[in-house]
Design an enzyme around this catalytic site. Structure first.
Site, PDB file in Angstrom:
ATOM      1  N   SER A   1       0.805  -0.909  -0.379  1.00 18.26           N
ATOM      2  CA  SER A   1       0.121   0.215   0.231  1.00 18.26           C
ATOM      3  C   SER A   1       0.643   1.296  -0.017  1.00 18.26           C
ATOM      4  CB  SER A   1      -1.339  -0.211   1.178  1.00 18.26           C
ATOM      5  OG  SER A   1      -1.969   0.633   1.076  1.00 18.26           O
TER       6      SER A   1
ATOM      7  N   GLU B   1      -9.055  -5.444  -4.094  1.00 12.10           N
ATOM      8  CA  GLU B   1      -8.612  -4.089  -3.881  1.00 12.10           C
ATOM      9  C   GLU B   1      -9.961  -3.494  -2.442  1.00 12.10           C
ATOM     10  OE1 GLU B   1      -5.248  -3.886  -2.484  1.00 12.10           O
ATOM     11  OE2 GLU B   1      -4.061  -4.738  -4.513  1.00 12.10           O
TER      12      GLU B   1
ATOM     13  N   HIS C   1      -8.611  -5.754  -0.482  1.00 11.58           N
ATOM     14  CA  HIS C   1      -6.391  -5.126   0.166  1.00 11.58           C
ATOM     15  C   HIS C   1      -6.518  -5.732   1.840  1.00 11.58           C
ATOM     16  CE1 HIS C   1      -3.996  -1.529  -0.264  1.00 11.58           C
ATOM     17  NE2 HIS C   1      -4.603  -0.954   1.050  1.00 11.58           N
TER      18      HIS C   1
END
Length: 506
Positions: free
Chosen positions: A189, A317, A413
């Site tokens: 990330s 995600e 995610h």
């Protein structure tokens, strides 16, 4: 004290003493720079001051000032106090200068506004033991301290901290059994966005040989947008975004101001465009000096052709953010149309997405376009840019669904983080459950094996990406190599350029 139980190592600033833990020598809380407070507040990191004698390296250093995970978040663990935010931690099979083992350096994520290396999710014991290599984690400044565009201060101070930590690795890791010529950075990330930035930064050149960028965010700010956002954050305190105004403000007051703005960002939609609908007012700034251009432009120009790269994303995600925002099962056509118009790659994105995904529900389209804009297409384009620039890239997609919540979160995610470290507390418990579901350990072992083998040899075990076959590793219960599976999205974004995000035009 027994040297076997309490191993020691010599650094450029002084000697440190760690502990033996489950077959590893572990050192925590070693300063790699001076505390960035007082005169050093908002400045580039300065070398750590020397100390006499042997410094105990038993405990993590204090985390940098940061916003909470959310408006109602409670502290999940006790955190050490103090302002020595810039410290490193080392896990090594042996603190022997003759060992010369490969080194992996973790850069945490957290929307550029929170995160710290003392998070139990980043315990590197399994990685170090399984790969028989050295793993380093460290803290860097986030939020206002690290990424706000403040007049009189260098841009991207969080990235400069990362460079300083990598310089510490270069200068000291031999004493911990590591090889400074075999350094791999890895992160997820905002950590992956940081790695993409480092690959584009002249100051980071030569500090690492390999990189693993997991779920690269596409948000990079122009000077104008970053300055406007900083003005809004400082304005929460009735101040200007200058060193003169902010250097005397208690750090927790700045994180409170950032959190207050984060809660009201959609009020700035007319000025900041899609950024106003993201979770964070911070991102790396393309300032022309610390970060000369976006990573995609830099890599396509060959800035990192000598760095071997793994990059990849998770299939679903954005679904994590649907859950966190209370939107799962609540997205209607109006919300979907708004998202397609704001985040899509072309003016006719709404029509194009509906044509490309004719069976998709409103919620699926809402999720798809934001997955593509924020993580999936920036990651794909980073691999393509690396290949264009004459480098090598290996691409993956995680398709294994998170077992928690009945699998409703899919491959969302953050799911790759517990699989990378083999640690299932914290975020891992939320996504995987209190005990690992069947198949979790096997997939995590594949992650760790691929990552550590790549750090050792440069080959993760699947073919390099190219623009003709587009082969990727699909990470699932039964991993396979196949053509990039998100072909419809790839085509929709094929001509898109991930430029610095600017102020919205009226």
């Amino acid at each position: 004290m027994s040297s076997a139980e309490f191993p020691e190592a010599d650094t450029t600033a002084g000697s440190v003493r760690g502990r033996r833990e489950e077959g590893l020598a572990v050192f925590r809380g070693i300063p790699y720079a001076q505390p960035p407070v007082g005169e050093a507040r908002f400045a580039a990191p300065r070398p750590a001051e020397r100390w006499d004698g042997v410094r105990e390296a038993f405990a993590f250093g204090p985390p940098p000032p940061q916003e909470p995970l959310g408006p109602d978040a409670e502290p999940v663990r006790a955190v050490p106090a103090g302002d020595d935010w810039l410290t490193v931690n080392v896990w090594t099979p042996e603190a022997d200068p003759a060992a010369r083992r490969p080194v992996m350096v973790w850069i945490y994520g957290g929307a550029y506004k929170f995160g710290s290396a003392d998070d139990p999710a980043y315990d590197a014991g399994r990685l170090s033991r399984d790969g028989e290599l050295v793993v380093v984690t460290f803290n860097y400044r986030v939020g206002m301290e690290g990424f706000a565009r403040i007049e009189g201060a260098p841009a991207n101070r969080g990235l400069l901290d990362q460079v300083a930590a990598l310089e510490w690795v270069r200068d000291n890791i031999t004493a911990f059994g590591g090889d400074p010529d075999q350094v791999t950075v890895f992160g997820e990330s905002a950590g992956a966005g940081s790695i993409a930035s480092l690959m584009a930064m002249p100051r980071a050149r030569g500090l690492f040989r390999r990189a693993i960028a997991q779920s690269v965010p596409g948000t990079f700010f122009s000077e104008a947008l970053a300055a406007d956002i900083a003005q809004a954050v400082a304005g929460e305190l009735g101040l200007r975004p200058t060193v003169a105004d902010l250097s005397g403000v208690e750090p927790h007051k700045l994180t409170e101001a950032g959190a207050a703005l984060s809660a009201r960002m959609r009020e700035y939609l007319h000025r900041w465009g899609p950024v106003a609908l993201t979770p964070t007012p911070y991102s790396p700034v393309v300032d022309g000096e610390v970060l000369p251009t976006t990573p995609w432009e830099a890599l396509a120009g060959g800035s990192a052709r000598d760095i071997e790269l793994i990059t990849g994303h998770n299939r679903d995600e954005f679904r994590l953010f649907l859950l966190l925002g209370g939107l799962l099962g609540r997205v209607d056509d109006n919300l979907a149309s708004m998202a397609l118009g704001l985040f899509g790659p072309t003016p006719d994105a709404g029509q194009a997405y509906r044509a490309a995904f004719p069976e998709a529900s409103a919620e699926s389209l809402f999720e798809l376009v934001q997955s593509d804009w924020l993580f999936r297409m920036p990651t794909l384009h980073l691999a393509q840019a690396q290949v264009t620039g004459g480098g090598r890239a290996h691409l993956y997609e995680l398709t294994w669904p998170a077992p928690a919540n009945g699998g409703a979160l899919g491959a969302c995610h953050g799911l790759d983080v517990p699989l990378t470290f083999g640690v299932y507390g914290g975020l891992g418990a939320m996504l995987i459950g209190p005990t690992p579901a069947p198949g979790t350990e096997e997939l995590s072992a594949r992650f760790r094996s691929a990552w550590t083998t790549f750090a050792t040899t440069g080959d993760p075990g699947w073919p390099a990406y190219d623009s003709e076959r587009r082969l990727v590793q699909l990470l699932d219960a039964e991993p396979t190599v196949a053509a990039y599976p998100e072909e419809a999205s790839r085509r929709l974004w094929e001509q898109h350029t991930f430029a610095p995000l600017g102020l919205a035009t009226p």
